[in-house]
Design a protein around this motif. Sequence first.
Motif: not given
Length: 388
Positions: A49, A52, A56, A58, A60, A71, A73, A126, A128, A130, A142, A147
């Motif tokens: 995605t 975000v 950002g 994401v 998954l 998560l 990051r 997941k 992120a 960022q 986010m 997120v």
Amino acid sequence: MTSTLPPVDRAALVATRRDIHQHPELGFEETRTAGLAAERLRGLGFDVTTGVGKTGVVALKNGRKGSRCVLLRADMDALPVEEATDVPYRSRQHGKMHACGHDGHVAIGLEVARRLAAFPLGGSLKFAFQPAEEVSNGAQAMITDGVLDSPTVDAAFGIHLWNDLPVGTIGIMAGPVMASVDQFEIEIHGRGGHAAAPHQTIDSVLIAANIVTGLHSLVSRRRNPLEEGLISVTQVHAGRAFNVIPARADLCGTVRTFGGTFWDDVPRLVEDTAHGIAAAFGAHAVVRYRRLSASLINDERLTALMRDVAVDLVGAAHVQHGVRTMGGEDMSFFLEKVPGCFAFVGSAPQNGHASPHHSPTFDIDEESLVIGAELLSRTAVQYLSEPA
Ligand SMILES: [Zn+2]
Ligand SMILES: [Zn+2]
């Protein structure tokens, strides 16, 4: 279990970092970086995605229903710094530079994604990627965009490449490791006039000087000396002529703490100091005080988990306790919501001088990328293999 992970592709990792290093983008402008990350992640089979928290990304990989979600990051933004190194991969953007190592964080995140894409994990993974860490609100953006939801994130991990530590060393500890960041602005309104007739004026410059002294006295006299905290006044603006006392002066600065009573009290203390001193001179002050981010607090149990991975990776003698800084880091927003751990991965050359973060000659020992990728991959695998 970790032994079956595909090995780190050092050449690809370094190439990705150097590519991103040459194309630095400032906070919320990371369109090229985000595009590169999204394309790679889609190619690896992640659900991706974009957009975000503005820029950002994401990604998954879903585990079985009901399993936990971890998560990882990585922050993506560069700084408004003109690069002054002569490396072949130096910045191609005037006035912009990856002077904090976030280029390495993105490259590490993508390498971890590659290694774990086909690996049988015990839960959901997941990522992120960022935006805007340096301006302190990318993480918040986010989180606002969800997120940490669907699936709900149970734990979060991250790293910072760290030039205060030699490569091969990892700094990790539970509790607060990066400081809260507050910002204040103070307007002092006096009365302007002739420099030779100060009695007809209310001298905003002298009041500003007293307020600066008063603010520093808060740290020495109003803070419990057993609590960490500092105040830096970083801007003073007043006046335009040598023979005119200006009516107005402006101050700006920052407060850093690891939480505690001083953090609770300091907005009021700054306001009282500015108002009180201004009033004593017959002037008045306007104070704007903003909390930018809370201190970053590592969870005890998950820090132990990540520390075990670090010890396994570089050996106990190279895992340092007590590495922390009064610098801020908006990973704190994630760790306010979910437990996790943020570690410092040494990136200074083993036997040489390293330029500090945010300096125009900043660079890293690229072996740190391999260590960072190992640390995050194995931490994620380990976390998801533990019983919930
Ligand atoms: Zn930075
Ligand atoms: Zn940074």
